[in-house]
Design a protein around this motif. Structure first.
Motif, PDB file in Angstrom:
ATOM      1  N   THR A 173       0.534  -1.384  -0.033  1.00 33.61           N
ATOM      2  CA  THR A 173       0.522   0.248  -0.058  1.00 33.61           C
ATOM      3  C   THR A 173       1.191   1.028   0.430  1.00 33.61           C
ATOM      4  O   THR A 173       2.180   0.947   0.252  1.00 33.61           O
TER       5      THR A 173
ATOM      6  N   VAL B  80      -6.633   3.577   1.707  1.00 33.92           N
ATOM      7  CA  VAL B  80      -7.173   3.037   3.181  1.00 33.92           C
ATOM      8  C   VAL B  80      -8.228   3.236   3.713  1.00 33.92           C
ATOM      9  O   VAL B  80      -8.849   2.825   4.395  1.00 33.92           O
TER      10      VAL B  80
ATOM     11  N   ASN C 144       1.316  -3.368   4.656  1.00 34.44           N
ATOM     12  CA  ASN C 144       1.013  -1.565   5.293  1.00 34.44           C
ATOM     13  C   ASN C 144       1.657  -0.615   5.442  1.00 34.44           C
ATOM     14  O   ASN C 144       2.312  -0.608   6.529  1.00 34.44           O
ATOM     15  N   ASN C 145       2.370  -0.153   3.745  1.00 32.63           N
ATOM     16  CA  ASN C 145       2.514   0.828   3.913  1.00 32.63           C
ATOM     17  C   ASN C 145       2.339   2.521   4.869  1.00 32.63           C
ATOM     18  O   ASN C 145       2.486   2.831   4.855  1.00 32.63           O
TER      19      ASN C 145
ATOM     20  N   ALA D 119       0.529   5.714   4.398  1.00 34.18           N
ATOM     21  CA  ALA D 119       0.353   5.776   6.211  1.00 34.18           C
ATOM     22  C   ALA D 119       0.857   7.484   6.620  1.00 34.18           C
ATOM     23  O   ALA D 119       1.566   7.924   4.810  1.00 34.18           O
TER      24      ALA D 119
ATOM     25  N   ASN E 166      -3.905   5.452   9.474  1.00 36.57           N
ATOM     26  CA  ASN E 166      -2.462   5.161   9.991  1.00 36.57           C
ATOM     27  C   ASN E 166      -2.980   2.728  10.831  1.00 36.57           C
ATOM     28  O   ASN E 166      -2.107   2.516  10.717  1.00 36.57           O
TER      29      ASN E 166
ATOM     30  N   LEU F  28      -5.643   0.396   7.495  1.00 40.22           N
ATOM     31  CA  LEU F  28      -4.333  -0.513   7.867  1.00 40.22           C
ATOM     32  C   LEU F  28      -4.932  -1.618   8.264  1.00 40.22           C
ATOM     33  O   LEU F  28      -5.148  -3.039   7.612  1.00 40.22           O
TER      34      LEU F  28
ATOM     35  N   THR G 280      -5.963  -5.571   6.150  1.00 43.80           N
ATOM     36  CA  THR G 280      -5.982  -6.106   6.464  1.00 43.80           C
ATOM     37  C   THR G 280      -7.285  -7.459   6.325  1.00 43.80           C
ATOM     38  O   THR G 280      -6.895  -8.481   6.095  1.00 43.80           O
TER      39      THR G 280
ATOM     40  N   ASN H 172       3.465  -4.647   8.162  1.00 37.41           N
ATOM     41  CA  ASN H 172       3.773  -3.303   8.821  1.00 37.41           C
ATOM     42  C   ASN H 172       4.550  -2.704   9.133  1.00 37.41           C
ATOM     43  O   ASN H 172       5.200  -2.436  10.334  1.00 37.41           O
TER      44      ASN H 172
ATOM     45  N   LYS I 119       0.773   5.156  15.738  1.00 36.27           N
ATOM     46  CA  LYS I 119       2.173   3.932  14.783  1.00 36.27           C
ATOM     47  C   LYS I 119       2.087   3.046  16.775  1.00 36.27           C
ATOM     48  O   LYS I 119       2.903   1.517  16.332  1.00 36.27           O
TER      49      LYS I 119
ATOM     50  N   VAL J  45      -0.273   0.427  16.018  1.00 35.91           N
ATOM     51  CA  VAL J  45       0.225  -0.639  14.708  1.00 35.91           C
ATOM     52  C   VAL J  45       0.770  -1.662  15.299  1.00 35.91           C
ATOM     53  O   VAL J  45       0.601  -3.143  14.819  1.00 35.91           O
TER      54      VAL J  45
END
Length: 242
Positions: A10, A62, A87-88, A90, A114, A118, A122, A139, A169, A172
Motif C-alpha cells: 500500500t 485505505v 501495509n506501508n 501512512a 495509520n 491498515l 488486512t 506493517n 504507530k 500499529v
C-alpha cells in the motif's frame, strides 16, 4: 494465474513503498502497487516494468471501504491469492503536535489512515493470504512508537512532538502483536518494520537514510522462512525495544 508469489504494497507510488515494491520485484514477486491515485500507481509500476520487474498499479485508498473491497475483489479475480501484504500507507497529518496542543481532528486523521485503514485492508485480504499457505504481513512502524526510546529523555525520539503519528504507530505495533497471536497456528507471520529516518516526503530531503535502505528491513520480514519471527518489530539493527 501467475506462478510467481504475489505481493501487495500500500502507498507504493513513491518513497519507501515504491522501494519495497522494487525490492520485492527483484526477489521474483509479482508486485501490486497500491495507490490512492491510480494514475500515479500505474506510473510507478511502469517504472519498475522498465527495469524488467513484474509490477502493476492498483487503486487503493485505505480509508475508503469501497476502495478496499474493490481492490480485494480485483486481486481475488486476477490472482486468486496473496502471498505478502505490506501495509506501508501512512501519514503524519498537518498540524501534528505535542499532547498539550494537538487538535482532535489531527489525531483522528492519523488514526483513520495509520490504524483503522491498515486494519481494514488486512481484514479484507486475510482470506486471500490464507489461501497462500505461508503468507507474510508486514506493517510499517517507527522508533517513534517505541516506549523505551521515546521515554528516554536522552533519546532524540523524546524530542519529536507528533502525538498523532507516534501514538497511531504504537497502536500499529499492538495490531501487529495481536494479529500474530491470532494467526500463530496458520503459518502466516506478522511483523512490523522500522525503516528509520529516510529521505522521503515524510522524512524530509535531509534525512540520513535512502528509501532503498529503509525498505530493506520490510523486505526481509516479507520473505522470512517458516521458522521466522512473528509478532515483533524490527529495525535494521534487529528487534526494536518496546
Amino acid at each position: 494465474m501467475t506462478t510467481h508469489k504475489i505481493a501487495l504494497v500500500t502507498g507504493a507510488n513513491k518513497g519507501i513503498g515504491k522501494e519495497i515494491a522494487r525490492q520485492l520485484g527483484q526477489a521474483g514477486f509479482t508486485v501490486l502497487m497500491g495507490s490512492r491515485d491510480l494514475a500515479r500507481g500505474e506510473a510507478a509500476a511502469k517504472e519498475l516494468v522498465a527495469e524488467g520487474l513484474d509490477a502493476t498499479g492498483i487503486q487503493l485508498e485505505v480509508t475508503d471501504e469501497q476502495s478496499v473491497r474493490s481492490a480485494a475483489e480485483e486481486i481475488e479475480s486476477t490472482y486468486g491469492r496473496l502471498d505478502v501484504l505490506v501495509n506501508n500507507a501512512a501519514i503524519i497529518p498537518v498540524g501534528d503536535d505535542a499532547v498539550s496542543r494537538v487538535e482532535s481532528g489531527v489525531l483522528r486523521s492519523a488514526f483513520e489512515t495509520n490504524v483503522i485503514g491498515l486494519v481494514s485492508v488486512t481484514q479484507a485480504l486475510l482470506p486471500l493470504l490464507s489461501r497462500a499457505g505461508q503468507a507474510r504481513i508486514v506493517n510499517l512502524s517507527t522508533s517513534l512508537a517505541s516506549f523505551a526510546q521515546v521515554g528516554d529523555p536522552e533519546s532524540r525520539m523524546s524530542t519529536v512532538l507528533t502525538l498523532g503519528y507516534n501514538s497511531s504507530k504504537a497502536a500499529v505495533n499492538m495490531v501487529t502483536v495481536m494479529l500474530a497471536n491470532e494467526l500463530r497456528a496458520t503459518g502466516i507471520l506478522v511483523n512490523a518494520a522500522d525503516p528509520g529516518n529516510c529521505a522521503t516526503d515524510m522524512g524530509g530531503s535531509d534525512a540520513p537514510r535512502t528509501p532503498a535502505e529503509g525498505a530493506a528491513v520490510a523486505v526481509r520480514l516479507a520473505t522470512l522462512g517458516s521458522d521466522g519471527a512473528t509478532g515483533e518489530v524490527h529495525a535494521e539493527a534487529g528487534r526494536l525495544p518496546w
